[in-house]
Design a protein around this motif. Sequence first.
Motif, PDB file in Angstrom:
ATOM      1  N   LEU A  11       0.795  -1.223   0.000  1.00 21.08           N
ATOM      2  CA  LEU A  11       0.000   0.000   0.000  1.00 21.08           C
ATOM      3  C   LEU A  11       0.832   1.280   0.000  1.00 21.08           C
ATOM      4  N   ASN A  12       1.725   1.448   0.950  1.00 22.02           N
ATOM      5  CA  ASN A  12       2.468   2.716   1.043  1.00 22.02           C
ATOM      6  C   ASN A  12       3.306   2.990  -0.195  1.00 22.02           C
ATOM      7  N   GLN A  13       4.016   1.980  -0.688  1.00 21.97           N
ATOM      8  CA  GLN A  13       4.849   2.249  -1.866  1.00 21.97           C
ATOM      9  C   GLN A  13       3.991   2.436  -3.118  1.00 21.97           C
ATOM     10  N   PHE A  14       2.826   1.781  -3.194  1.00 22.69           N
ATOM     11  CA  PHE A  14       1.950   2.006  -4.345  1.00 22.69           C
ATOM     12  C   PHE A  14       1.389   3.426  -4.310  1.00 22.69           C
ATOM     13  N   LEU A  15       1.049   3.926  -3.136  1.00 21.83           N
ATOM     14  CA  LEU A  15       0.580   5.310  -3.024  1.00 21.83           C
ATOM     15  C   LEU A  15       1.682   6.291  -3.423  1.00 21.83           C
ATOM     16  N   GLU A  16       2.927   6.009  -3.026  1.00 19.25           N
ATOM     17  CA  GLU A  16       4.054   6.850  -3.451  1.00 19.25           C
ATOM     18  C   GLU A  16       4.209   6.814  -4.965  1.00 19.25           C
ATOM     19  N   PHE A  17       4.076   5.606  -5.528  1.00 24.23           N
ATOM     20  CA  PHE A  17       4.161   5.463  -6.976  1.00 24.23           C
ATOM     21  C   PHE A  17       3.068   6.286  -7.661  1.00 24.23           C
ATOM     22  N   LEU A  18       1.847   6.227  -7.144  1.00 20.83           N
ATOM     23  CA  LEU A  18       0.764   7.001  -7.753  1.00 20.83           C
ATOM     24  C   LEU A  18       1.071   8.496  -7.706  1.00 20.83           C
ATOM     25  N   ASP A  19       1.707   8.957  -6.642  1.00 24.71           N
ATOM     26  CA  ASP A  19       2.119  10.365  -6.572  1.00 24.71           C
ATOM     27  C   ASP A  19       3.143  10.685  -7.651  1.00 24.71           C
ATOM     28  N   ALA A  20       4.005   9.738  -7.949  1.00 24.81           N
ATOM     29  CA  ALA A  20       5.092   9.961  -8.910  1.00 24.81           C
ATOM     30  C   ALA A  20       4.656   9.811 -10.363  1.00 24.81           C
ATOM     31  N   THR A  21       3.568   9.096 -10.600  1.00 21.72           N
ATOM     32  CA  THR A  21       3.149   8.842 -11.976  1.00 21.72           C
ATOM     33  C   THR A  21       2.341  10.011 -12.538  1.00 21.72           C
ATOM     34  N   ALA A  58       5.893  -2.036 -10.796  1.00 23.33           N
ATOM     35  CA  ALA A  58       6.932  -3.035 -10.512  1.00 23.33           C
ATOM     36  C   ALA A  58       8.308  -2.496 -10.919  1.00 23.33           C
ATOM     37  N   GLU A  59       8.393  -1.889 -12.087  1.00 23.53           N
ATOM     38  CA  GLU A  59       9.659  -1.326 -12.555  1.00 23.53           C
ATOM     39  C   GLU A  59      10.127  -0.202 -11.631  1.00 23.53           C
ATOM     40  N   TRP A  60       9.207   0.635 -11.195  1.00 29.44           N
ATOM     41  CA  TRP A  60       9.500   1.745 -10.287  1.00 29.44           C
ATOM     42  C   TRP A  60      10.076   1.213  -8.974  1.00 29.44           C
ATOM     43  N   VAL A  61       9.468   0.165  -8.430  1.00 31.22           N
ATOM     44  CA  VAL A  61       9.961  -0.430  -7.182  1.00 31.22           C
ATOM     45  C   VAL A  61      11.366  -0.982  -7.390  1.00 31.22           C
ATOM     46  N   LYS A  62      11.570  -1.700  -8.491  1.00 34.94           N
ATOM     47  CA  LYS A  62      12.893  -2.282  -8.761  1.00 34.94           C
ATOM     48  C   LYS A  62      13.954  -1.199  -8.925  1.00 34.94           C
ATOM     49  N   GLU A  63      13.608  -0.107  -9.598  1.00 31.85           N
ATOM     50  CA  GLU A  63      14.556   0.997  -9.767  1.00 31.85           C
ATOM     51  C   GLU A  63      14.915   1.613  -8.424  1.00 31.85           C
ATOM     52  N   ARG A  64      13.939   1.776  -7.568  1.00 31.23           N
ATOM     53  CA  ARG A  64      14.195   2.339  -6.235  1.00 31.23           C
ATOM     54  C   ARG A  64      15.070   1.405  -5.410  1.00 31.23           C
ATOM     55  N   GLN A  65      14.832   0.121  -5.534  1.00 35.26           N
ATOM     56  CA  GLN A  65      15.667  -0.849  -4.815  1.00 35.26           C
ATOM     57  C   GLN A  65      17.096  -0.792  -5.333  1.00 35.26           C
ATOM     58  N   GLY A  66      17.247  -0.655  -6.646  1.00 31.52           N
ATOM     59  CA  GLY A  66      18.583  -0.535  -7.235  1.00 31.52           C
ATOM     60  C   GLY A  66      19.282   0.717  -6.769  1.00 31.52           C
ATOM     61  N   SER A  67      18.561   1.820  -6.674  1.00 33.92           N
ATOM     62  CA  SER A  67      19.139   3.084  -6.192  1.00 33.92           C
ATOM     63  C   SER A  67      19.557   2.961  -4.739  1.00 33.92           C
ATOM     64  N   ALA A  68      18.731   2.302  -3.933  1.00 31.75           N
ATOM     65  CA  ALA A  68      19.065   2.129  -2.512  1.00 31.75           C
ATOM     66  C   ALA A  68      20.285   1.225  -2.354  1.00 31.75           C
ATOM     67  N   THR A  69      20.354   0.184  -3.158  1.00 28.84           N
ATOM     68  CA  THR A  69      21.501  -0.733  -3.100  1.00 28.84           C
ATOM     69  C   THR A  69      22.776  -0.006  -3.516  1.00 28.84           C
ATOM     70  N   ASN A  70      22.701   0.776  -4.585  1.00 28.33           N
ATOM     71  CA  ASN A  70      23.871   1.532  -5.048  1.00 28.33           C
ATOM     72  C   ASN A  70      24.337   2.549  -3.999  1.00 28.33           C
ATOM     73  N   ALA A  71      23.389   3.180  -3.317  1.00 28.12           N
ATOM     74  CA  ALA A  71      23.728   4.160  -2.299  1.00 28.12           C
ATOM     75  C   ALA A  71      24.411   3.484  -1.115  1.00 28.12           C
ATOM     76  N   GLU A  72      23.962   2.274  -0.766  1.00 26.41           N
ATOM     77  CA  GLU A  72      24.563   1.550   0.347  1.00 26.41           C
ATOM     78  C   GLU A  72      25.978   1.084   0.025  1.00 26.41           C
ATOM     79  N   GLU A  73      26.245   0.801  -1.237  1.00 27.46           N
ATOM     80  CA  GLU A  73      27.561   0.322  -1.649  1.00 27.46           C
ATOM     81  C   GLU A  73      28.611   1.435  -1.656  1.00 27.46           C
ATOM     82  N   LYS A  74      28.183   2.669  -1.732  1.00 23.56           N
ATOM     83  CA  LYS A  74      29.140   3.803  -1.812  1.00 23.56           C
ATOM     84  C   LYS A  74      29.689   4.159  -0.479  1.00 23.56           C
TER      85      LYS A  74
END
Length: 117
Positions: free
Chosen positions: A50-60, A101-117
């Motif tokens: 729910l929360n991430q879908f609502l965020e996605f709707l704000d972004a779309t 689904a793509e939006w969630v995956k992109e956000r996960q990728g961004s979070a993973t990249n940020a953690e690796e730095k």
Amino acid sequence: QAADPRMLDHRGFRSFYRFVFMFQREGRRKTIEKDLVKAMLEQVLSSAHLNQFLEFLDATKEEQITIDQWNSFYEFQHKVSPDMCDFDENDAWPVLLDEYAEWVKERQGSATNAEEK
């Protein structure tokens, strides 16, 4: 005391969920404004998506949500985990849910990249 729709079984709740959209639409329209959909979702669902879908709707850029998108989100949030690890691009979801689904995956990728730095 008001009835709690979450006390219904899956089939009963799905019927209630579909009714909510039909009740809120204007006349015979098959879409509802995104802001109203967000408010309705907050009232009728409590899911891990729910929360991430609502965020996605704000972004779309979508301003209207169709009855198909509404109904499909109910099934989607039962069949696909919030981290999208079991999302199958070949399943026949509405484009909005593919984009989610793509939006969630992109956000996960961004979070993973940020953690690796």
